[in-house]
Design a protein around this motif. Sequence first.
Motif, PDB file in Angstrom:
ATOM      1  N   GLN A 128       0.870  -1.182   0.000  1.00  0.00           N
ATOM      2  CA  GLN A 128       0.000   0.000   0.000  1.00  0.00           C
ATOM      3  C   GLN A 128       0.900   1.222   0.000  1.00  0.00           C
ATOM      4  O   GLN A 128       1.973   1.218   0.605  1.00  0.00           O
ATOM      5  N   ASP A 137       4.325   3.025   9.582  1.00  0.00           N
ATOM      6  CA  ASP A 137       4.218   2.786   8.142  1.00  0.00           C
ATOM      7  C   ASP A 137       2.839   3.234   7.649  1.00  0.00           C
ATOM      8  O   ASP A 137       1.897   3.369   8.429  1.00  0.00           O
ATOM      9  N   ASP A 138       2.750   3.425   6.341  1.00  0.00           N
ATOM     10  CA  ASP A 138       1.482   3.887   5.764  1.00  0.00           C
ATOM     11  C   ASP A 138       0.639   2.723   5.226  1.00  0.00           C
ATOM     12  O   ASP A 138      -0.144   2.883   4.310  1.00  0.00           O
ATOM     13  N   THR A 139       0.806   1.538   5.833  1.00  0.00           N
ATOM     14  CA  THR A 139       0.019   0.365   5.464  1.00  0.00           C
ATOM     15  C   THR A 139      -1.016   0.098   6.573  1.00  0.00           C
ATOM     16  O   THR A 139      -0.664   0.099   7.759  1.00  0.00           O
TER      17      THR A 139
END
Lengths: 527, 527
Positions: free
Chosen positions: B6, B278-280
């Motif tokens: 993602q 994190d950007d997930t």
Amino acid sequence: MGFTFQINNDIKFKHNNNFLNKANNYRPTIQHNNIKPIAIVQLKKNSSSLEGYGIEQIDDITNLKKHHLKRNDKLILDFGDHQVGKFTIDIKSVGSPMDSPLFLKLKFAEMPAELAHNSKDYNGWLSKSWIQEEYIHLDVLPKKLNLKRRYSFRYVEITVLDTSPKWQAVLDNPIVKTESAVHYDKSLIPDLEDLELKKIYQVGLKTLHECMQDVFEDGPKRDRRLWIGDLRLQALADYSSFKNTNLVKRCLYLFGAMPAENGRIPANVFISPENIPDDTFLFDYSLFFISILYDYEKNSSDKEVLDDLYPIAKNQMNIALKQVNSIGKLELTDDYPVFIDWSNDFDKTTSGQAILIYTLKQFIYLAQLKNDSDINLYIKKLDIINNYSINYLFDEQTGLFVSGSNHELNISSQVWMVLAQLFDKNKNREIMKTTLKRLFPVKNIATPYMYHHITQALFISGLKNEAVELMKSYWGKMIQLGADTYWEAFDPDHPSYSPYGNPILNSYCHAWSCTPVYLINKYLLSE
Amino acid sequence: MGFTFQINNDIKFKHNNNFLNKANNYRPTIQHNNIKPIAIVQLKKNSSSLEGYGIEQIDDITNLKKHHLKRNDKLILDFGDHQVGKFTIDIKSVGSPMDSPLFLKLKFAEMPAELAHNSKDYNGWLSKSWIQEEYIHLDVLPKKLNLKRRYSFRYVEITVLDTSPKWQAVLDNPIVKTESAVHYDKSLIPDLEDLELKKIYQVGLKTLHECMQDVFEDGPKRDRRLWIGDLRLQALADYSSFKNTNLVKRCLYLFGAMPAENGRIPANVFISPENIPDDTFLFDYSLFFISILYDYEKNSSDKEVLDDLYPIAKNQMNIALKQVNSIGKLELTDDYPVFIDWSNDFDKTTSGQAILIYTLKQFIYLAQLKNDSDINLYIKKLDIINNYSINYLFDEQTGLFVSGSNHELNISSQVWMVLAQLFDKNKNREIMKTTLKRLFPVKNIATPYMYHHITQALFISGLKNEAVELMKSYWGKMIQLGADTYWEAFDPDHPSYSPYGNPILNSYCHAWSCTPVYLINKYLLSE
């Protein structure tokens, strides 16, 4: 010097600690400058450049930070001129958090042609460890990448081998912290009216500057050690420019301190991790210790150095003279060959004989300074050697020296006999005129070392125009092909020639090519 | 966890400095051991090993110094077991003086199969920067090569890319200084009569040990960060072995400190160069924050942690419940998918519904501990969700749960509904028996993560023999193929399967595979 292959690793060496201490006392303080690149460039086909590769600017260096680099992206930074030093650069990531290491390749190149070759294709005998290429993993960004090794380059190609699909790398603030024993300053360049000669001088001075490090190195990119043959020429160029005579003194002591047990001085020495003499021995190089001491004393009149090193010089001459027979003929042996030049396509015996005369004359001068009571023995020997050379090696019919059993006529024999001044200036002029007529143009010679001696022979026999013409057609040609510094090897008839089969291995900044600095000073400015 | 792709790099995160400080206070002191290799080995074709590659000893390690290595010579050192740490080795030269740098390649491998692959052949999407391979130039020898990066390996292949024709390299004193938050000790291995199970336990314990670093990492070779899904299983294994509950606490605070502005906890966080979320985002992973807090409180009864992190847990549940419609059906969205397993070949909606039930029950337990006045709202919601699951997802005819609009029957739905204990133990036993009969053997599942949940569902429904059999046929099979630690990915039907197309990228020591430590303790030793 480049590479002469000998393995004699059973040889024992002496170590004179007094001399090594003195060598250590004259270690230079390395000077530094922080240099920034001037442009982001790419390779450009250019038929007038070496191997057909030049460069062209593709972006302003101030835009470096705007390049977001992902897998297989690459940039070439141009530092504007040849540099020797350590490279640093700031690297950060942009995009998502950095979810993998950064994997980088950095390739340092002196000439654009190096960037056109893939190091994977090189499989020659010379160690591929010399290729200036690093693979780096950085686990965490931002990071100031601080490479510990010293590189010799103008261009840095930085390839991002991988980031991840989620982030990109950004480069900023690339700097080379330069290293040299001396400070390069344009005020050292004489105001020559002939701008071509002025450029030739400037590139020679830059070459010398780059090679003056902890010792006089032969090449800052590759080899990186102190060779006698290079030292002799570097010292001459230094006396007329940077005048760092302490560095010459340091190098003389290093050679003087570590002869083999049989007395021979090795052709080169290493200085890391400690002072180590190499196991390569060359007849002419050992004798050039005398030349270097002679030139140094002519320049500095240093009694301490003379007292210390005269016995070593004398030893070299005594060892050489053992190889001279009763009628004055030098008889060379395979275990102690003459170098003269990389080419082995010509007979070198007369050149070797000439170098013996050249150095014996210099030795006699030193013996006079030392009031050596043996001096007459050497004068007598010189006489015998001269006589043999005149009677057996000079061919009255052609007006040229012959070499070897086949009485070969080659340029090197003439040049070295002229440099040895076996005959007077008028006769030398005749010999060199005949050489120009019968043996020129120079063919199959790829070393600036040999070209130096040819040029000098023309100068000392009064053929100034011909000397300048040769200098322009040789060193000037390198500049036309894009040289910022002069090369280890260059054959004007085959500009792409590499002694190693691949330009990645070539040293494009090599000590023995710096001599226009000396030649122009001595023969065009002083006379 | 491995990798879920993602990119949401516009998302803003909160940073609770109080929690980050607490996370920092529970940083472990890394333990070290100096480990030496046990043999010099080479690859050997072995059909019973992973990808057909085993090893065989070719020389005693005490003979290492006798190997004089020149261009292209290589050696493989076997450290005897999986190691995580930093590598050092002494290198010197023999022969003539070192007239070139040494150019080395070092490749670190967890499994022999990695050494059979050339990293040049890998061109997959996962970053090649993870390949544990270094290219090193050493200008001066002798030298203690001290690699700064941490590697995860049992084997080190050292290739001399070049010396020069005049000298060779000699290696000595290779050492790995290991790193872990905990001390691995064989006394931690229970004295199981079944030696196969004992070995399965031991390899799981080693796997957990290697992954316990500054946080619970998912894999010390690759990824190397804190994922919620792995943390949940590692913490369970840790409670029954190393009992380093402070490390669990540290990781809970890291997640609790850095939710996105919309409240969602990210699926993973980084801790270098600073704490970075994190950007997930994964629906099930956010909910597992509740599970980890629940398991932690069950194990530690820590009021401070509960008071600090209960609001974060409640937030995750509230966010999840917004996606439940009026009749109790979870409606998943593309921007907040469930993970369940790497495989996307089965419908995951019923598994997602089950995980919501699983975590909602745990949340209600925590709400009770906190005397949360909202508790009845959650109990009521659970009732609705349960009812929907019973009425719409359980198919009386097959005795199995269906998933998605096509009423797909898959193992994961049964397993998670059993783990959620929607029904009682008897009914769960029936469901798992039907699952064994109708849906077994497991097909196209390559994660120990999914196998863990299947095994656990068998255990809790009383099918102990079947659970042990599955454990032996899965984790036991990895051991047969040569595992010293358990792998990130393993499909027993396709032992060479790599999610990245090349075993060089596989992590052969991966956190989510350590769970036999937990399963054996909980279901074979405690009950």
